[in-house]
Structure formats: C-alpha cells, structure tokens
Design an enzyme around this catalytic site. Structure first.
Site, short mmCIF file in Angstrom:
data_model
loop_
_atom_site.label_atom_id
_atom_site.label_comp_id
_atom_site.label_asym_id
_atom_site.label_seq_id
_atom_site.Cartn_x
_atom_site.Cartn_y
_atom_site.Cartn_z
N TYR A 132 0.87 -1.19 0.00
CA TYR A 132 0.00 0.00 0.00
C TYR A 132 0.90 1.23 0.00
O TYR A 132 2.04 1.18 0.45
CB TYR A 132 -0.90 0.01 1.24
CG TYR A 132 -1.96 -1.07 1.23
CD1 TYR A 132 -3.03 -1.00 0.36
CD2 TYR A 132 -1.89 -2.15 2.10
CE1 TYR A 132 -4.01 -1.98 0.35
CE2 TYR A 132 -2.87 -3.13 2.11
CZ TYR A 132 -3.93 -3.04 1.23
OH TYR A 132 -4.90 -4.01 1.22
N HIS A 278 -11.34 -5.71 -5.14
CA HIS A 278 -10.94 -6.17 -3.81
C HIS A 278 -11.97 -7.18 -3.26
O HIS A 278 -12.28 -7.20 -2.08
CB HIS A 278 -10.83 -4.97 -2.86
CG HIS A 278 -9.70 -5.03 -1.88
ND1 HIS A 278 -8.54 -4.31 -2.02
CD2 HIS A 278 -9.53 -5.72 -0.73
CE1 HIS A 278 -7.74 -4.53 -0.99
NE2 HIS A 278 -8.31 -5.40 -0.20
C1 LIG Z 1 -9.97 -11.79 3.87
C2 LIG Z 1 -9.40 -11.03 2.72
C3 LIG Z 1 -8.27 -10.25 2.92
C4 LIG Z 1 -7.71 -9.54 1.84
N1 LIG Z 1 -6.57 -8.83 2.04
C5 LIG Z 1 -6.01 -8.16 0.99
C6 LIG Z 1 -4.79 -7.43 1.15
O1 LIG Z 1 -4.19 -7.40 2.23
N2 LIG Z 1 -4.31 -6.76 0.08
C7 LIG Z 1 -4.93 -6.78 -1.15
O2 LIG Z 1 -4.46 -6.16 -2.09
N3 LIG Z 1 -6.07 -7.48 -1.33
C8 LIG Z 1 -6.62 -8.16 -0.30
N4 LIG Z 1 -7.77 -8.87 -0.50
C9 LIG Z 1 -8.38 -8.93 -1.86
C10 LIG Z 1 -7.85 -10.12 -2.65
O3 LIG Z 1 -6.50 -9.97 -2.99
C11 LIG Z 1 -8.63 -10.31 -3.95
O4 LIG Z 1 -8.62 -9.10 -4.68
C12 LIG Z 1 -10.09 -10.73 -3.72
O5 LIG Z 1 -10.17 -11.60 -2.62
C13 LIG Z 1 -10.65 -11.42 -4.94
O6 LIG Z 1 -11.99 -11.77 -4.75
P1 LIG Z 1 -12.46 -13.24 -4.32
O7 LIG Z 1 -12.22 -13.37 -2.85
O8 LIG Z 1 -13.89 -13.25 -4.68
O9 LIG Z 1 -11.63 -14.23 -5.11
C14 LIG Z 1 -8.35 -9.59 0.57
C15 LIG Z 1 -9.49 -10.38 0.39
C16 LIG Z 1 -10.02 -11.09 1.45
C17 LIG Z 1 -11.23 -11.95 1.20
#
Ligand SMILES: Cc1cc2nc3c(=O)[nH]c(=O)nc-3n(C[C@H](O)[C@H](O)[C@H](O)COP(=O)(O)O)c2cc1C
Length: 381
Positions: A132, A278
C-alpha cells in the site's frame, strides 16, 4: 464434514464456517455496504455462456501461461490477502507451499503474518509482494528495497484502498486488529475453542512486513488506523510512476477498473494490471471485473498483461476470463476458506480441484492450450 467431503467452493466455505469463530469467518466472507458488488463478481460469469467446439482431437492439455515474465503451470494464482495466520495457524506458509506444488504464483500482503523473506527463501515459485502507498515516502522506499533484496519477482501496488471499505459485518462483531470484540463476538470465539487452542499454542501473531517499520502492537496502531492515518489519499500517477522507476522490475497495479487508468498504467511502464474490486470489500456498487474485462483488454492488452480477480469459483469462470483476454486469474476466498478448513492440505485440495476442472473443461471446449481460447468461445446473454 471432512476435507474429503469438499468438492467445490461452497463445501470449503461450509467447512471453514464450522471451524472458525464467527467474527473471523465473517471477516473473510463479508464485503462492503450491501455486498452487491461481491455477489455480482460471481454472477457476472453466469451472464456469459461458453460455446464449445467438438471433434478437435484434444489429447494433451497445456494450461500454462506466462504473466509479467513469470511462467505459471496453471492460469490461476493466489491473490495477496491479509492476516492468514488468523484463519489457520499455518497461514501464508500453507498458501505458498501449496502454490509451489501447483507451479503457480502467490501474493504476500503487506498485512501478512509471515515475513516475505522467509517465504522467498522457502519456495521457488514466483512471489508477488502486495503493497500500500504510505504518506511516508521513506517508508515506501524502505519497504520496496526490502522486497527487492529478498528477491521478490513482482511488486503489486493495491490502488483501490486509499481508505478502508465499510464492512458492516465487522462493525457488528467488533472484528479488528487488535481484537475489540463485542460481547456477541466474544461468545462466538467461546463456541470454537479449538481455534483458540491453536491460536495460543502457535507462534505469536505478528505482521512482519509492517512490524519493522510501524509499531502495530498493543493499542498503538490498529489496522483501521493504519488505513486512515498512514495511507496517502493524495497518491497520484506521478507518485506511482516514481515507484515503478525505483522498483526497476515487474510492477503491477491491483484495483484498476477504468480504461483511462489502464492506459495510464501502460504509459508509466507497468508490466501488468489486475482488474479488481478487492472482492467487493471496498466500493460497493462498482462493476464486476469480468464485466469490465473486454474493454480494458481491447485498450491495453497488446501492451501490458491484463489480469483479473473477484468471484472466481470454477474452472469455467477461468476459461471465460481467459477467452476474453485475461492472461491469468487471481483467487482470494477460493483458497482462504480451504486454508481455514484444513491448512495446507485444504489449499492443495482446492487448487487440485481447480486444475482438474480447468483440464476437463478445456477438453470439453475442444482446446488443447490456453492460446486457443478466444471470444469466439463466448456468447453473452
Ligand atoms: C480476507 C481477505 C483479505 C484480503 N486482504 C487483501 C490485502 O491485504 N491486500 C490486497 O491487495 N487485497 C486483499 N484482498 C483482496 C484479494 O487480494 C482479492 O482481490 C479478492 O479476494 C478477490 O476476490 P475473491 O475473494 O472473490 O476471489 C483480501 C481479500 C479477502 C477476502
């Protein structure tokens, strides 16, 4: 219900729900506001049909792809996610090891709970470091230098999170780091004592990507404050262009959605972009990445690698995205629920099922390699 009873995303989700305290399950499962975007992410694949070809003599299947210079044995990678050791004590170690077994890429979040250096030393598969943008430019440079020295292959800057999303499930349970549970939330933890035993009998919870730079212990800094106080909402294209230069390697923006932004990313020298909202956790009401994919691929697909994530639960979802021109597809909850359900064995089973589905679906589509997929294979309703 056991791991061997899990045959798809929904089974893993159910098993994870049984094993996790409610507030943690809801942190993974939940999304922003009314969770419309979260639902649309998967629903968007269902508005599009595959049109198979027959009698093509498909014998061997090659599902390998090359993205941002990294050769992946399958077109699905583990997108970076925060706090994995909260979901299962093996955390990022399990995800990286499972990804290595399947020859694919994994992401390490700056809010990860195992150090990027340890993971880079332990595994050979390509590693992404998700980052970030902080107000403190010195901190940004120090974190990038650390990743560079560790030998991380791809730097991924997440650009959809200059402020935290409105996750109402977390407000109800009191989920936050450090924990500030409501009484109802505490009760949920009491109902899952095995999770608590595992949590206290394993290595202390840490966020090593940040610990070296920011005091995240005790009450001094919570994740919510991290986003509101340390992120830089004034981040501009010039700032990112500067970072791309400093990194001097494969740089990727995660969370691009518009064609105009995709063009800017290509202009400043990004190797790739990830169309992403996200997982519906930031701006509710934003478009599903799959719906936005074709126009972005048409605009920049000849200059940079276009990836997407969000809502992917099936091999057919992956084939639809690749047919539209995505170079690879990221998954989040698809591996997080298996991680929570059964650690490394769970993630391996999920990736194994995904590989089998893609292979079977490619045969049924009459294609032997990913390069044979095209928009001719698709019709929108
Ligand atoms: C519990 C959780 C934590 C996440 N933490 C991050 C993170 O720290 N940084 C980030 O860029 N995306 C984060 N994401 C987003 C994921 O990288 C990704 O974009 C997203 O989960 C994709 O959607 P999906 O869960 O339907 O496959 C997070 C998603 C979830 C579910």
């Amino acid at each position: 219900m056991r791991l061997r009873d899990c045959h798809n995303f929904h089974d893993f989700r159910k098993l994870a729900k049984r094993r996790l305290p409610g507030p943690i399950f809801n942190y993974i499962d939940g999304a922003a506001d009314d969770e419309v975007t979260h639902r649309q992410n998967t629903a968007s694949f269902e508005r599009c049909d595959l049109v198979p070809n027959i009698l093509r003599g498909v014998t061997t299947i090659d599902m390998s792809v090359t993205v941002m210079g990294q050769k992946l044995a399958m077109p699905v990678y583990c997108s970076p996610t925060a706090l994995q050791r909260l979901f299962h004590h093996q955390g990022e170690r399990a995800v990286a090891a499972a990804a290595e077994k399947f020859g694919t890429m994994f992401g390490v979040s700056s809010l990860g709970t195992v150090s990027l250096e340890e993971l880079r030393r332990a595994h050979k598969n390509p590693q992404v470091y998700q980052f970030y943008f902080h107000k403190d430019r010195g901190l940004n440079r120090a974190m990038m230098q650390r990743a560079q020295e560790a030998g991380v292959e791809v730097m991924m800057l997440t650009v959809d999170s200059i402020t935290g999303g409105n996750r109402e499930r977390d407000l109800r349970t009191g989920f936050s780091i450090p924990f500030r549970l409501t009484l109802a939330g505490m009760l949920q933890f009491a109902l899952k004592p095995m999770w608590g035993i595992n949590y206290v009998t394993h290595e202390r919870f840490r966020m090593p990507q940040l610990d070296a730079h920011i005091d995240m212990s005790g009450d001094t800094m919570s994740i919510a404050r991290y986003f509101t106080e340390l992120m830089d909402p004034t981040m501009s294209w010039d700032d990112v262009a500067e970072m791309v230069k400093v990194w001097n390697g494969k740089f990727c923006l995660k969370g691009v959605m518009s064609v105009a932004d995709a063009r800017r990313a290509a202009e400043i020298g990004c190797a790739g972009i990830v169309l992403s909202n996200h997982g519906g956790r930031q701006l509710d009401g934003s478009r599903a990445p799959f719906d936005q994919l074709a126009e972005v691929v048409d605009a920049v697909g000849d200059r940079i690698d276009v990836l997407m994530d969000g809502g992917v639960q099936r091999g057919t979802h992956v084939l639809k995205a690749l047919s539209l021109g995505a170079k690879a597809v990221g998954v989040g909850r698809f591996y997080l629920f298996p991680l929570a359900a059964a650690g490394q064995a769970g993630v391996e089973r999920a990736l194994g099922l995904m590989r089998t589905e893609i292979e079977r679906d490619m045969r049924l589509m009459g294609v032997a390699s990913v390069s044979q997929l095209s928009r001719e294979n698709l019709r929108f309703r």
